[in-house]
Design a protein around this motif. Structure first.
Motif, short mmCIF file in Angstrom:
data_model
loop_
_atom_site.label_atom_id
_atom_site.label_comp_id
_atom_site.label_asym_id
_atom_site.label_seq_id
_atom_site.Cartn_x
_atom_site.Cartn_y
_atom_site.Cartn_z
N ALA A 1 37.40 47.31 -5.49
CA ALA A 1 38.48 48.28 -5.66
C ALA A 1 39.51 47.81 -6.67
O ALA A 1 40.18 48.62 -7.29
CB ALA A 1 39.16 48.54 -4.31
N LYS A 2 39.67 46.50 -6.85
CA LYS A 2 40.78 46.00 -7.64
C LYS A 2 40.39 45.09 -8.79
O LYS A 2 41.24 44.78 -9.61
CB LYS A 2 41.75 45.22 -6.73
N ALA A 3 39.17 44.62 -8.86
CA ALA A 3 38.86 43.64 -9.90
C ALA A 3 37.36 43.58 -10.14
O ALA A 3 36.55 44.02 -9.32
CB ALA A 3 39.37 42.26 -9.49
N LEU A 4 37.00 43.04 -11.31
CA LEU A 4 35.63 42.62 -11.56
C LEU A 4 35.47 41.21 -11.02
O LEU A 4 36.28 40.33 -11.32
CB LEU A 4 35.32 42.67 -13.05
N VAL A 5 34.43 40.99 -10.24
CA VAL A 5 34.25 39.71 -9.55
C VAL A 5 32.88 39.15 -9.91
O VAL A 5 31.88 39.84 -9.82
CB VAL A 5 34.35 39.89 -8.02
N GLU A 6 32.86 37.90 -10.34
CA GLU A 6 31.59 37.22 -10.58
C GLU A 6 31.15 36.52 -9.31
O GLU A 6 31.85 35.65 -8.79
CB GLU A 6 31.72 36.23 -11.74
N VAL A 7 29.99 36.89 -8.81
CA VAL A 7 29.46 36.31 -7.58
C VAL A 7 28.53 35.16 -7.94
O VAL A 7 27.57 35.34 -8.69
CB VAL A 7 28.68 37.37 -6.77
N PRO A 8 28.79 33.95 -7.44
CA PRO A 8 27.93 32.81 -7.76
C PRO A 8 26.69 32.76 -6.87
O PRO A 8 26.67 33.31 -5.77
CB PRO A 8 28.84 31.61 -7.49
N ALA A 9 25.67 32.08 -7.36
CA ALA A 9 24.46 31.88 -6.56
C ALA A 9 24.74 30.89 -5.44
O ALA A 9 25.29 29.81 -5.69
CB ALA A 9 23.33 31.38 -7.44
N PRO A 10 24.37 31.22 -4.20
CA PRO A 10 24.62 30.29 -3.10
C PRO A 10 23.64 29.13 -3.09
O PRO A 10 23.93 28.09 -2.51
CB PRO A 10 24.45 31.18 -1.86
N TRP A 11 22.46 29.32 -3.71
CA TRP A 11 21.44 28.27 -3.74
C TRP A 11 20.81 28.24 -5.12
O TRP A 11 20.90 29.22 -5.88
CB TRP A 11 20.33 28.54 -2.72
N GLY A 12 20.17 27.13 -5.42
CA GLY A 12 19.35 27.08 -6.61
C GLY A 12 17.94 27.53 -6.27
O GLY A 12 17.48 27.38 -5.14
N GLY A 13 17.25 28.12 -7.26
CA GLY A 13 15.88 28.56 -7.02
C GLY A 13 15.44 29.60 -8.03
O GLY A 13 16.10 29.84 -9.04
N ARG A 14 14.31 30.21 -7.73
CA ARG A 14 13.74 31.23 -8.60
C ARG A 14 14.11 32.61 -8.07
O ARG A 14 14.01 32.87 -6.87
CB ARG A 14 12.22 31.09 -8.65
N VAL A 15 14.55 33.48 -8.97
CA VAL A 15 14.92 34.84 -8.59
C VAL A 15 13.65 35.67 -8.45
O VAL A 15 12.97 35.97 -9.44
CB VAL A 15 15.86 35.48 -9.63
N GLU A 16 13.33 36.01 -7.22
CA GLU A 16 12.10 36.77 -6.95
C GLU A 16 12.33 38.27 -7.07
O GLU A 16 11.49 38.99 -7.61
CB GLU A 16 11.59 36.43 -5.55
N LYS A 17 13.50 38.75 -6.59
CA LYS A 17 13.73 40.20 -6.58
C LYS A 17 15.22 40.51 -6.66
O LYS A 17 16.03 39.86 -6.00
CB LYS A 17 13.15 40.84 -5.32
N LEU A 18 15.58 41.48 -7.50
CA LEU A 18 16.92 42.05 -7.55
C LEU A 18 16.90 43.36 -6.79
O LEU A 18 16.11 44.25 -7.11
CB LEU A 18 17.37 42.27 -8.99
N PHE A 19 17.73 43.48 -5.78
CA PHE A 19 17.67 44.65 -4.90
C PHE A 19 18.55 45.82 -5.36
O PHE A 19 18.60 46.84 -4.69
CB PHE A 19 18.08 44.25 -3.47
N ALA A 20 19.25 45.68 -6.49
CA ALA A 20 20.12 46.76 -6.95
C ALA A 20 20.08 46.84 -8.46
O ALA A 20 19.92 45.84 -9.16
CB ALA A 20 21.56 46.55 -6.46
N GLU A 21 20.24 48.06 -8.97
CA GLU A 21 20.32 48.29 -10.40
C GLU A 21 21.79 48.25 -10.84
O GLU A 21 22.70 48.35 -10.03
CB GLU A 21 19.72 49.67 -10.75
N VAL A 22 21.99 48.11 -12.15
CA VAL A 22 23.34 48.19 -12.71
C VAL A 22 23.94 49.56 -12.40
O VAL A 22 23.26 50.58 -12.47
CB VAL A 22 23.30 47.94 -14.23
N ASP A 23 25.22 49.57 -12.03
CA ASP A 23 25.98 50.77 -11.65
C ASP A 23 25.60 51.32 -10.27
O ASP A 23 26.06 52.39 -9.88
CB ASP A 23 25.85 51.90 -12.68
#
Length: 400
Positions: A41-63
Motif C-alpha cells: 500500500a505504501k512502498a515498493l519492497v524488495e523481498v530477499p530469498a530466505p534460503w539459497g538454492g535453485r528456483v524451481e517455480k514462480l507462482f505469480a506473474e508480474v502485476d
C-alpha cells in the motif's frame, strides 16, 4: 520442493502486487539476495530469498496480486542448514525494509501547500541497497517498473552504468517512435473491468481508511477564515500552518490525542500527519515532534515525503504515530471542506485556497488575504467548546 510464501510485509493489507522478478525458473540464488520486488500500500519492497538454492517455480506473474501466506517461489536443492537458520515462510522476522530512492529533487520555494512546490529536503534518503552479488542495477525498482510499462530500454539510457531516473525514462518514452498497435503499451485502464482489477494497493488502503472513518467517527466540522495579511507572500504558508497547529495543540491538548477503547489519550508530543496527494493515492506521512524541530528541518522533511510519495512510496515507519492530521487541499481547489477524521486520531485541520476577502479594519472595510480553515473532530472524544477554542488559537497564530 520447498515453498516460500509471501510474508506479512507489515502494511496492514492482506496482499501485495508483484512488480519485478529478479530471478527466473531454473536460476540459482543465494540466501538474502533480492528475490522479487512487490508493491504494498505504501512502498515498493524488495523481498530477499530466505534460503539459497535453485528456483524451481514462480507462482505469480508480474502485476499479479498475491495474498499473504500464498505460495510465491518453489525452491529445490536448498541448503538445509541455512534453511534451518533462516525464518520460515511468512515469519515476521523475514519482513524486508521498504526501498527508498535518493533525494535531491525537491523544488525551491513554497506555495504553502503539501502538494505544491516545497523547499528542498536536507536529508538524503537511503539509496537502494546494493546486492551482495551480481551487477549493479541501473535504476530503482519504481523506475524499472516505469520503464517496463513504457517500453523503454534502461541499458540504452544508462551512461557508464549510472543510475537512470524516472524523468529520463519519461523523456525517452516521449521521444521514441510510436509502437505498432499489436505491441503498444496497454493503457492502465483500457476498460472499466481492467480499471477495477488494477486498483493500486495505495488506493485500496485509502478506501479501507475512509470506511473506518465513516463507520467509527462521530464527526463535527467547524470553519472560519484567518486574516494572513501580516505575513502572506513573505513567509512559507505551510510552515505557518504547522506552527499555528502546534500552538493550537498546546492551547487545547485534547485535540492532539488518540481515541481507543472509549478512552481519550492525549499525546505528549505533537506528531502531525500530512495528507499528501500522489498519482498512486493518498499518503499520510508523519512529521514527528514538531515543537522540537527547526523550521528548515520541517520544510525539508516535507519535501522528502513529497518526493517519496511520487517516486517510491513512503517507508511504513514514517506512516505511523500521527497524533493529529493536516490537509492542504486548497493547493488544488476549494475553500472549505469536511475533512474526515482517521481513527484513532480525533482531529484533522483542512486548509483551503487563499483568496481576497473583505474584513473590517478600524470600523472600515478592507481587502485582505484570507486563509479558510475547516477543522473536523471526533465528537465522541472532543467537545464543541474544545474544537472552537482550538480553531480560535489557530486563527490567532495565523493572524499574528
Amino acid at each position: 520442493m520447498k515453498i516460500f510464501t509471501l510474508p506479512d510485509l507489515g502494511e496492514g493489507l492482506p496482499d501485495a502486487v508483484v512488480r519485478e522478478w529478479h530471478v527466473s525458473e531454473g536460476s540459482s540464488i543465494a540466501a538474502h539476495e533480492s528475490l522479487v520486488t512487490v508493491e504494498t500500500a505504501k512502498a515498493l519492497v524488495e523481498v530477499p530469498a530466505p534460503w539459497g538454492g535453485r528456483v524451481e517455480k514462480l507462482f505469480a506473474e508480474v502485476d499479479e496480486t498475491v495474498n499473504v501466506g500464498d505460495p510465491l517461489v518453489g525452491f529445490t536443492g536448498t541448503d538445509e542448514g541455512e534453511a534451518e537458520a533462516q525464518p520460515g515462510p511468512g515469519d515476521s522476522e523475514a519482513v524486508p525494509e521498504p526501498v527508498q530512492a535518493a533525494a535531491g529533487e525537491g523544488a525551491r520555494g513554497d506555495s504553502g501547500t503539501v502538494v505544491g512546490s516545497l523547499e528542498r529536503g536536507e536529508a538524503v534518503l537511503e539509496a537502494e541497497p546494493q546486492q551482495a552479488q551480481g551487477p549493479r542495477r541501473l535504476a530503482t525498482p519504481s523506475v524499472r517498473t516505469l520503464a517496463r510499462r513504457l517500453g523503454v530500454d534502461l541499458q540504452r539510457l544508462s551512461k557508464d552504468g549510472a543510475r537512470v531516473t524516472a524523468a529520463q525514462v519519461c523523456d525517452a518514452a516521449g521521444s521514441q517512435p510510436q509502437a505498432p498497435a499489436e505491441t503498444a503499451v496497454k493503457p492502465a485502464a483500457a476498460t472499466a473491468g481492467e480499471s477495477a482489477t488494477a486498483m493500486s494497493p495505495a488506493r485500496r488502503a485509502m478506501g479501507l481508511s475512509m470506511s473506518r472513518a465513516r463507520d467509527q467517527v462521530a464527526q463535527i466540522t467547524l470553519c472560519d477564515d484567518a486574516d494572513i495579511s501580516n505575513w502572506w507572500g513573505s513567509a512559507p504558508a505551510l510552515l505557518r500552518l504547522i506552527r499555528a497547529l502546534q500552538a493550537a495543540c498546546i492551547a487545547e491538548p485534547n485535540l492532539n490525542a488518540l481515541y481507543r477503547d472509549d478512552q481519550l489519550i492525549p499525546q505528549e508530543t505533537i506528531n502531525i500527519g500530512l495528507a499528501v496527494d500522489s498519482p498512486r493515492g493518498l499518503f499520510v506521512p508523519v512529521l514527528r515532534d514538531v515543537a522540537a524541530r527547526s523550521d528548515d528541518a520541517l520544510l525539508q522533511q516535507v519535501a522528502d515525503f513529497k518526493h517519496q510519495a511520487r517516486e517510491t512510496g513512503i517507508a511504513q515507519s514514517d506512516l505511523q504515530g500521527g497524533s493529529i492530521l493536516l490537509s492542504n487541499f486548497g493547493a488544488i481547489a476549494g475553500r472549505y471542506a469536511t475533512p474526515l477524521v482517521l481513527p484513532p486520531t480525533v482531529a484533522i485541520v483542512g486548509a483551503g485556497r487563499v483568496c481576497q476577502g473583505v474584513v473590517v479594519v478600524d470600523r472600515w472595510p478592507a481587502m485582505r488575504p484570507l486563509l479558510p480553515l475547516s477543522i473536523s473532530a471526533d465528537h465522541r472524544a472532543v467537545t464543541g467548546g474544545e474544537l472552537a477554542r482550538f480553531l480560535q488559537a489557530m486563527l490567532q497564530a495565523l493572524s499574528g
